[in-house]
Design a protein around this motif. Structure first.
Motif, PDB file in Angstrom:
ATOM      1  N   ALA A 214       0.831  -1.207   0.000  1.00  0.00           N
ATOM      2  CA  ALA A 214       0.000   0.000   0.000  1.00  0.00           C
ATOM      3  C   ALA A 214       0.866   1.257   0.000  1.00  0.00           C
ATOM      4  CB  ALA A 214      -0.937  -0.010   1.205  1.00  0.00           C
ATOM      5  N   GLN A 215       1.932   1.227   0.793  1.00  0.00           N
ATOM      6  CA  GLN A 215       2.871   2.354   0.787  1.00  0.00           C
ATOM      7  C   GLN A 215       3.484   2.529  -0.603  1.00  0.00           C
ATOM      8  OE1 GLN A 215       3.804   4.504   3.181  1.00  0.00           O
ATOM      9  NE2 GLN A 215       2.637   3.666   4.894  1.00  0.00           N
ATOM     10  N   ALA A 216       3.780   1.417  -1.255  1.00  0.00           N
ATOM     11  CA  ALA A 216       4.407   1.487  -2.576  1.00  0.00           C
ATOM     12  C   ALA A 216       3.465   2.096  -3.608  1.00  0.00           C
ATOM     13  CB  ALA A 216       4.849   0.092  -3.020  1.00  0.00           C
ATOM     14  N   VAL A 217       2.186   1.720  -3.560  1.00  0.00           N
ATOM     15  CA  VAL A 217       1.223   2.284  -4.513  1.00  0.00           C
ATOM     16  C   VAL A 217       1.242   3.810  -4.441  1.00  0.00           C
ATOM     17  CG1 VAL A 217      -1.219   2.505  -5.088  1.00  0.00           C
ATOM     18  CG2 VAL A 217      -0.287   0.267  -4.520  1.00  0.00           C
ATOM     19  N   LEU A 218       1.234   4.347  -3.232  1.00  0.00           N
ATOM     20  CA  LEU A 218       1.248   5.803  -3.065  1.00  0.00           C
ATOM     21  C   LEU A 218       2.605   6.399  -3.426  1.00  0.00           C
ATOM     22  CD1 LEU A 218      -0.727   6.112   0.294  1.00  0.00           C
ATOM     23  CD2 LEU A 218      -1.585   6.482  -2.022  1.00  0.00           C
ATOM     24  N   ALA A 219       3.670   5.746  -2.989  1.00  0.00           N
ATOM     25  CA  ALA A 219       5.006   6.299  -3.214  1.00  0.00           C
ATOM     26  C   ALA A 219       5.374   6.326  -4.691  1.00  0.00           C
ATOM     27  CB  ALA A 219       6.035   5.498  -2.428  1.00  0.00           C
ATOM     28  N   VAL A 235       3.494   8.508 -16.805  1.00  0.00           N
ATOM     29  CA  VAL A 235       2.347   7.951 -16.099  1.00  0.00           C
ATOM     30  C   VAL A 235       2.781   6.637 -15.471  1.00  0.00           C
ATOM     31  CG1 VAL A 235       0.013   7.018 -16.301  1.00  0.00           C
ATOM     32  CG2 VAL A 235       0.677   9.000 -17.672  1.00  0.00           C
ATOM     33  N   VAL A 236       2.563   6.497 -14.161  1.00  0.00           N
ATOM     34  CA  VAL A 236       2.832   5.247 -13.455  1.00  0.00           C
ATOM     35  C   VAL A 236       1.515   4.795 -12.835  1.00  0.00           C
ATOM     36  CG1 VAL A 236       4.157   4.092 -11.649  1.00  0.00           C
ATOM     37  CG2 VAL A 236       5.188   5.988 -12.943  1.00  0.00           C
ATOM     38  N   SER A 237       0.997   3.663 -13.306  1.00  0.00           N
ATOM     39  CA  SER A 237      -0.300   3.176 -12.828  1.00  0.00           C
ATOM     40  C   SER A 237      -0.181   1.756 -12.308  1.00  0.00           C
ATOM     41  CB  SER A 237      -1.339   3.206 -13.961  1.00  0.00           C
ATOM     42  OG  SER A 237      -1.613   4.532 -14.360  1.00  0.00           O
ATOM     43  N   VAL A 238      -0.582   1.558 -11.041  1.00  0.00           N
ATOM     44  CA  VAL A 238      -0.707   0.217 -10.490  1.00  0.00           C
ATOM     45  C   VAL A 238      -2.105  -0.276 -10.851  1.00  0.00           C
ATOM     46  CG1 VAL A 238      -0.751  -1.191  -8.403  1.00  0.00           C
ATOM     47  CG2 VAL A 238       0.883   0.701  -8.606  1.00  0.00           C
ATOM     48  N   LYS A 254       2.628 -12.850   1.000  1.00  0.00           N
ATOM     49  CA  LYS A 254       3.078 -12.177  -0.226  1.00  0.00           C
ATOM     50  C   LYS A 254       1.985 -11.257  -0.775  1.00  0.00           C
ATOM     51  CE  LYS A 254       6.185 -15.884  -1.836  1.00  0.00           C
ATOM     52  NZ  LYS A 254       6.489 -16.811  -2.954  1.00  0.00           N
ATOM     53  N   VAL A 255       2.420 -10.227  -1.444  1.00  0.00           N
ATOM     54  CA  VAL A 255       1.539  -9.354  -2.236  1.00  0.00           C
ATOM     55  C   VAL A 255       2.206  -9.113  -3.580  1.00  0.00           C
ATOM     56  CG1 VAL A 255       0.508  -7.073  -2.485  1.00  0.00           C
ATOM     57  CG2 VAL A 255       0.465  -8.212  -0.265  1.00  0.00           C
ATOM     58  N   GLN A 256       1.420  -9.250  -4.637  1.00  0.00           N
ATOM     59  CA  GLN A 256       1.939  -9.006  -5.982  1.00  0.00           C
ATOM     60  C   GLN A 256       1.201  -7.822  -6.598  1.00  0.00           C
ATOM     61  OE1 GLN A 256       1.277 -12.004  -9.074  1.00  0.00           O
ATOM     62  NE2 GLN A 256       3.331 -11.616  -9.848  1.00  0.00           N
ATOM     63  N   MET A 257       1.953  -6.890  -7.154  1.00  0.00           N
ATOM     64  CA  MET A 257       1.398  -5.719  -7.831  1.00  0.00           C
ATOM     65  C   MET A 257       1.850  -5.708  -9.279  1.00  0.00           C
ATOM     66  SD  MET A 257       2.272  -2.926  -4.843  1.00  0.00           S
ATOM     67  CE  MET A 257       2.804  -1.827  -6.119  1.00  0.00           C
ATOM     68  N   LYS A 258       0.954  -5.313 -10.155  1.00  0.00           N
ATOM     69  CA  LYS A 258       1.302  -5.142 -11.559  1.00  0.00           C
ATOM     70  C   LYS A 258       0.849  -3.772 -12.021  1.00  0.00           C
ATOM     71  CE  LYS A 258       0.915 -10.049 -12.725  1.00  0.00           C
ATOM     72  NZ  LYS A 258       0.287 -11.049 -13.629  1.00  0.00           N
ATOM     73  N   GLY A 259       1.474  -3.289 -13.075  1.00  0.00           N
ATOM     74  CA  GLY A 259       1.067  -1.993 -13.604  1.00  0.00           C
ATOM     75  C   GLY A 259       1.826  -1.614 -14.857  1.00  0.00           C
ATOM     76  N   THR A 260       1.656  -0.369 -15.247  1.00  0.00           N
ATOM     77  CA  THR A 260       2.258   0.114 -16.490  1.00  0.00           C
ATOM     78  C   THR A 260       2.901   1.475 -16.278  1.00  0.00           C
ATOM     79  OG1 THR A 260       1.837   0.513 -18.848  1.00  0.00           O
ATOM     80  CG2 THR A 260       0.144   1.229 -17.313  1.00  0.00           C
ATOM     81  N   VAL A 261       3.909   1.742 -17.101  1.00  0.00           N
ATOM     82  CA  VAL A 261       4.592   3.040 -17.124  1.00  0.00           C
ATOM     83  C   VAL A 261       4.560   3.554 -18.548  1.00  0.00           C
ATOM     84  CG1 VAL A 261       6.779   4.256 -16.762  1.00  0.00           C
ATOM     85  CG2 VAL A 261       6.117   2.386 -15.222  1.00  0.00           C
TER      86      VAL A 261
END
Length: 387
Positions: A214-219, A235-238, A254-261
């Motif tokens: 969650a901290q990473a999404v905001l940071a 643009v950085v989108s989770v 574990k938590v896995q996040m994916k997104g695009t830049v």
């Protein structure tokens, strides 16, 4: 110079091709039926050479002009693949393939380039050679890169290359273009945080991965707000956040996040990758966990070349009376690979007041066919005027 009369005559026929392709969408490199249809039409038109299997399922057709005094060769490219979307248009010719539809207008691009190929094969009123390029897997597969890696540019000595995309919200048959960076680079990231799972009632005995993620999404948003020059685009989108537990009383291991830049320059692309790694590593260390960051570079920034862009805009102005200056597009376009190998330009043609691309109710506007075909034909006849 208005729309060519021949394309007004051919519009109903080209529309039939387009709707047939729309009804039978194929995804990524699986464009076997579409590729066969394209090759069949090119043969019917009398193209001088037809080659299939370039970039796996791509098709190339060669049309020679009445003369070839300068040895000039121009490439014209259309994409053929559909999207993994379930169609919701209710059209008579709607997709017959569940979970696949032409939601970006590649059916229209293919049909328009076929129309231009038919006309150019009939008239051959140019001095040089045209290479018509029908590409698979634009929607994330990198078919443009594969065709280039198969040696397409050198094999046919292509010297310039031009592409086109329909644009919902812009008046039918109107054009827009810009020089320099136009469509964004499209990168992906896959981030896995690992901590120590445990009972949600005893968080002091765990290393909480949901807090880290969650901290990473905001940071990660500080890359654009605090690291990037405000005049640069990033643009950085989770877009995905999944834990290893679905229980209400378990802190997941574990938590896995994916997104695009999305970026418009090499410098910003490098910065975004660097900061994603630094931010996630710092957060994991702060909370006592670990992280694995997999940053995957996709399509590069699509950059129009100055001279070819002005020429393409001039052709568009002669057809429609105007050619607007287009805004930057943060979507990606793998025509970028072809423009890295050869000078050229990519233009937008209006699709009218329709649903947006990548929407289940989108449909290519057949009224745009004469303008699109005319632009491709005039690119050839004006760039390589008959001797």
């Amino acid at each position: 110079m208005p729309v060519k009369n021949r394309f007004a005559e051919l519009q109903s026929e080209i529309t039939e091709w387009r709707r047939d392709i729309h009804e039978n969408p194929e995804i990524l490199f699986e464009t076997h039926r579409t590729s066969a249809l394209v090759a069949e039409k090119l043969k019917e038109f009398g193209c001088d050479e037809i080659v299939t299997g370039i970039g796996r399922t791509g098709v190339v057709g060669v049309i020679k002009g009445k003369s070839d005094s300068a040895g000039k060769v121009i490439g014209l490219r259309a994409d053929m693949d559909a999207l993994p979307i379930h169609e919701a248009t209710g059209l008579d010719y709607a997709s017959k393939t569940d979970g696949a539809m032409h939601a970006c207008g590649h059916d229209g691009h293919t049909a328009m380039l076929l129309g231009a190929a038919k006309y150019l094969s009939e008239t051959r009123n140019f001095d040089g050679t045209v290479v018509v390029i029908f590409q698979p897997a634009e929607e994330g597969g990198g078919g443009g890169r594969e065709m280039c890696e198969d040696g397409m540019m050198d094999r046919w000595n292509i010297q310039e290359v031009y592409g086109m995309h329909n644009w919902p919200g812009k008046p039918v048959g109107a054009f827009a273009i810009r020089s320099g960076p136009f469509f964004a680079a499209t990168d992906q990231f896959d981030i896995s945080f690992e901590g120590l799972g445990g009972h949600a009632a005893m968080p002091h005995n765990t290393v909480d991965t949901t807090v880290m993620a969650a901290q990473a999404v905001l940071a990660l948003q500080t890359i654009s707000s605090r690291n990037a020059d405000p005049v640069d685009q990033v643009v950085v989108s989770v877009t995905s956040f999944e834990t290893s537990s679905k229980a209400f009383n378990v802190i997941p291991q574990k938590v896995q996040m994916k997104g695009t830049v999305r970026t418009m320059s090499k410098e910003m692309r490098d910065l975004a990758e660097k900061r994603i790694n630094e931010i996630c590593s710092g957060i994991a260390a702060t909370f006592g966990g670990t992280v694995d960051v997999n940053y995957i570079r996709g399509y590069p920034t699509m950059v129009n070349h100055d001279e070819q862009t002005e020429f393409a805009a001039d052709v568009a102005r002669k057809i429609s009376g105007d050619c607007e200056h287009a805004g930057l597009v943060m979507g990606g376009e793998d025509f970028a690979f072809m423009l890295e190998e050869r000078p050229g330009a990519y233009i937008l043609v209006g699709n009218g007041d329709t649903a947006a691309v990548h929407h289940p109710e989108y449909n290519f506007n057949d009224e745009a066919i004469p303008a699109g075909c005319s632009w491709w034909a005039e690119i050839v006849e004006q760039r390589m005027p008959a001797a």
